[in-house]
Design an enzyme around this catalytic site. Sequence first.
Site: not given
Length: 477
Positions: A153, A355
């Site tokens: 992430d 992201d």
Amino acid sequence: MAFLKIFLFAYLFCKCFCYALEARVTTESQHELQHLHTIQLSSLLPSSVCKPSTKANESDSSLKVVHRHGPCFKPNGEKGKWPSHTEILLQDQSRVNSIHSKLSAKTSARLDKMKEKGAATLPAIHGSVVGSGNYIVTVGIGTPKRKLSLIFDTGSDLTWTQCKPCVGFCYQQKEKIFDPKRSKSYRNVSCSSTVCSSLESATGNIPGCASNKTCVYGIQYGDSSFSVGFFAKETLTLTSKDVFPKFLLGCGQNNRGLFRGAAGLLGLGRNKISLVYQTASKYKKRFSYCLPSSSSSTGHLTFGPGIKKSVKFTPLSSAFQGSSFYGLDMTGISVGGEKLPIATTVFSTPGTIIDSGTVITRLSPHAYTVLKTAFRQLMSKYPTAPAVSILDTCYDFSEHETITIPKISFFFNGGVEVDVDVTGIMFPIRASQVCLAFAGNSDPSDVGIFGNVQQHTLEVVYDVAHGQVGFAAGGCS
Ligand SMILES: *[C@@H]1O[C@H](CO)[C@@H](O)[C@H](O)[C@H]1NC(C)=O
Ligand SMILES: *[C@@H]1O[C@H](CO)[C@@H](O)[C@H](O)[C@H]1NC(C)=O
Ligand SMILES: *[C@@H]1O[C@H](CO)[C@@H](O)[C@H](O)[C@H]1NC(C)=O
């Protein structure tokens, strides 16, 4: 004689006119080739068997990337229990909401006010974003090393895994839960150490102290997901050559949320505690990944400076420097080869981040409306289908084997143009409901997000040391 004149006239007329017509037809079809994707519908729909990418040319420091909700990742006893599309889109919206509150100026002002008033507890919005990212890599933790599948992430910093004895709770995961008692290299971090106090900026929570000696971390994500446990130093093995002793990670004793199947999280954000900084002496704060075109293919996560020449770099934006996120300066979008008439301030006012954990790209409301309108015009020959959750531009392709879709490109500061892969333009629910994979934010001041669907097959290079992010086509298939 008259006949010959007419014939000659017709001949000359045609010679000019037909030639012009022919030339026009040729340029139009060239235009179409350049600005349209023509594909088999079946290539958009994921397969139920794992077909590893053949294109991925993995270097020595590469890890295989798999999608958490596809046939390439099989948690024990839970095969096929993937969330529905609606659930995925709903979870995606919670992640986006938590990113928006974390980055919003209004929230910062509210938090400052609370600090002035001496409020002891920080609201959850100050914590990290939702942990429901979609892409998994397998790493080794401990001595002897245990293989564990972690969600990677770019929007999180702390790396953690569920740990025995699971004092509070551990959810089901694919591999056996890590047991620090069986590792020779595990060490608790003391709560008086400076690394313990550095947790506050990475997690948004003041660390605790167990039995007056062990540093305790707590991280909550935008939904009600969280992990709480001992902060530890442990050996992290990424590849057989790349072993990092004394890597700082969380040994989660109480873990709940949407991480199911994965053993924890691998944090690739911009805080000092993230893997990027902890491995900086070896990898020079550089990593890249390629996210596959579908959940039934594989990609890679690669560490270190080995970079292909064809990568085009755009500078990291200064806008989000204090946060975990990687900010980019988006300047425009084109659809079917036409740059959309959107003022650059529409992008620059809220800013944009890239992201790995957000699924659908979010644009400011105005930019999305212009994009959607241009796209719908070029898709008018297809019957429409009902909207799904946040996706409002859907088509019924069930009568078509082959479909034609306008190309979409993003533009970034530095004249960087990034062509979105065809699998990054349409989000297939089923053949009769395939939707434009973009959504608008509800507020023009909310940050735009370059989501992971639009990153499909791109080699995305994060060169943190030089403050830039780069893109190349064809990183994997
Ligand atoms: C990867 O690239 C190298 C050289 O650039 C080549 O020798 C090798 O065969 C490639 N491997 C794969 C799997 O394509
Ligand atoms: C923990 O430390 C504090 C302050 O040093 C001391 O007063 C307290 O007795 C200690 N508690 C335990 C359980 O050791
Ligand atoms: C780490 O600290 C916790 C809490 O103090 C303790 O229960 C555990 O046994 C420690 N583990 C090791 C390996 O020292």
